[in-house]
Design a protein around this motif. Sequence first.
Motif, mmCIF file in Angstrom:
data_model
loop_
_atom_site.group_PDB
_atom_site.id
_atom_site.type_symbol
_atom_site.label_atom_id
_atom_site.label_comp_id
_atom_site.label_asym_id
_atom_site.label_seq_id
_atom_site.Cartn_x
_atom_site.Cartn_y
_atom_site.Cartn_z
ATOM 1 N N ASP A 42 -24.166 27.088 17.929
ATOM 2 C CA ASP A 42 -24.633 25.903 18.631
ATOM 3 C C ASP A 42 -24.616 26.244 20.343
ATOM 4 N N GLY A 43 -24.842 27.687 20.663
ATOM 5 C CA GLY A 43 -24.960 28.025 21.782
ATOM 6 C C GLY A 43 -26.455 28.167 22.266
ATOM 7 N N THR A 44 -26.731 28.605 23.278
ATOM 8 C CA THR A 44 -28.021 28.232 24.058
ATOM 9 C C THR A 44 -28.946 29.161 23.328
ATOM 10 N N GLN A 46 -29.014 29.832 19.865
ATOM 11 C CA GLN A 46 -29.346 29.046 18.750
ATOM 12 C C GLN A 46 -30.317 27.990 18.953
ATOM 13 N N LYS A 47 -30.107 27.449 20.261
ATOM 14 C CA LYS A 47 -30.875 26.065 20.413
ATOM 15 C C LYS A 47 -32.239 26.671 20.862
ATOM 16 N N ALA A 48 -32.503 27.816 21.495
ATOM 17 C CA ALA A 48 -33.636 28.299 21.682
ATOM 18 C C ALA A 48 -34.539 28.768 20.357
ATOM 19 N N LEU A 49 -33.760 29.041 19.577
ATOM 20 C CA LEU A 49 -34.408 29.573 18.335
ATOM 21 C C LEU A 49 -35.146 28.253 17.714
ATOM 22 N N GLY A 50 -34.375 27.168 17.825
ATOM 23 C CA GLY A 50 -35.075 25.769 17.502
ATOM 24 C C GLY A 50 -36.207 25.131 18.033
ATOM 25 N N LEU A 51 -36.179 25.493 19.597
ATOM 26 C CA LEU A 51 -37.604 25.387 20.097
ATOM 27 C C LEU A 51 -38.580 26.146 19.754
ATOM 28 N N LEU A 52 -38.237 27.427 19.514
ATOM 29 C CA LEU A 52 -39.287 28.547 19.270
ATOM 30 C C LEU A 52 -40.108 28.254 17.893
ATOM 31 N N TYR A 53 -39.208 27.731 17.083
ATOM 32 C CA TYR A 53 -39.601 27.597 15.546
ATOM 33 C C TYR A 53 -40.571 26.043 15.621
#
Length: 208
Positions: A42-44, A46-53
């Motif tokens: 739940d780090g930055t 992992q959160k970035a991947l959620g935004l990208l996809y």
Amino acid sequence: MAFDYKKEYKNLYHPKKQPEIIRVPKMNYIAVSGSGDPNQEDGTYQKALGLLYGLAYTIKMSKKGEHKIPGYFDYVVPPLEGLWWSKDQQKIDYAHKENFAWISMIRLPDFVTKKEFDWAIKTATEKKKQDFSQAKFFTYDEGLCVQIMHTGSYDNEPATIEEMHQFVKKENYQIDIQNPRYHHEIYLSDPRRTKTERLKTVIRLPIK
């Protein structure tokens, strides 16, 4: 049949297992920048991947909505990529991943303009009730590089990178890692579904 960048541009996504020199064309990406250990739960990163996809599939699935993107064609979402460096130094220290800085990114089809990207940001934010403003329309002109297919653990990359350095020196080039040209990785395998020893990663380094 959906257009698959990995199959159509094998020179970019399926290099040899030995170092090779390539000139990479300018491309547009969805990009999120940050820092810290990519493995942190739940780090930055992992959160970035959620935004990208989230954005990548908002654009891909626009074909089913009212908004029609000019020039749209059906395609397979390209693989995740990353530019990596360590804070305050050029060499990436795999023993201290907390010092990593990165730009995580997914390639955009050529029909996605900045205007259409902004539409995707707005649409994803409204539909998913999440702020996507951290994601940027990023143009990367990588130019002359050395690349290789690395198989196995990410932590074993230093040996592969050393092989690339020796090849570059032999060919009378120099590694040219400096802003805005960085250590570049393209992830062809899903680490959640692939055994570590079978992970395939394109490693690309800028040269001059």
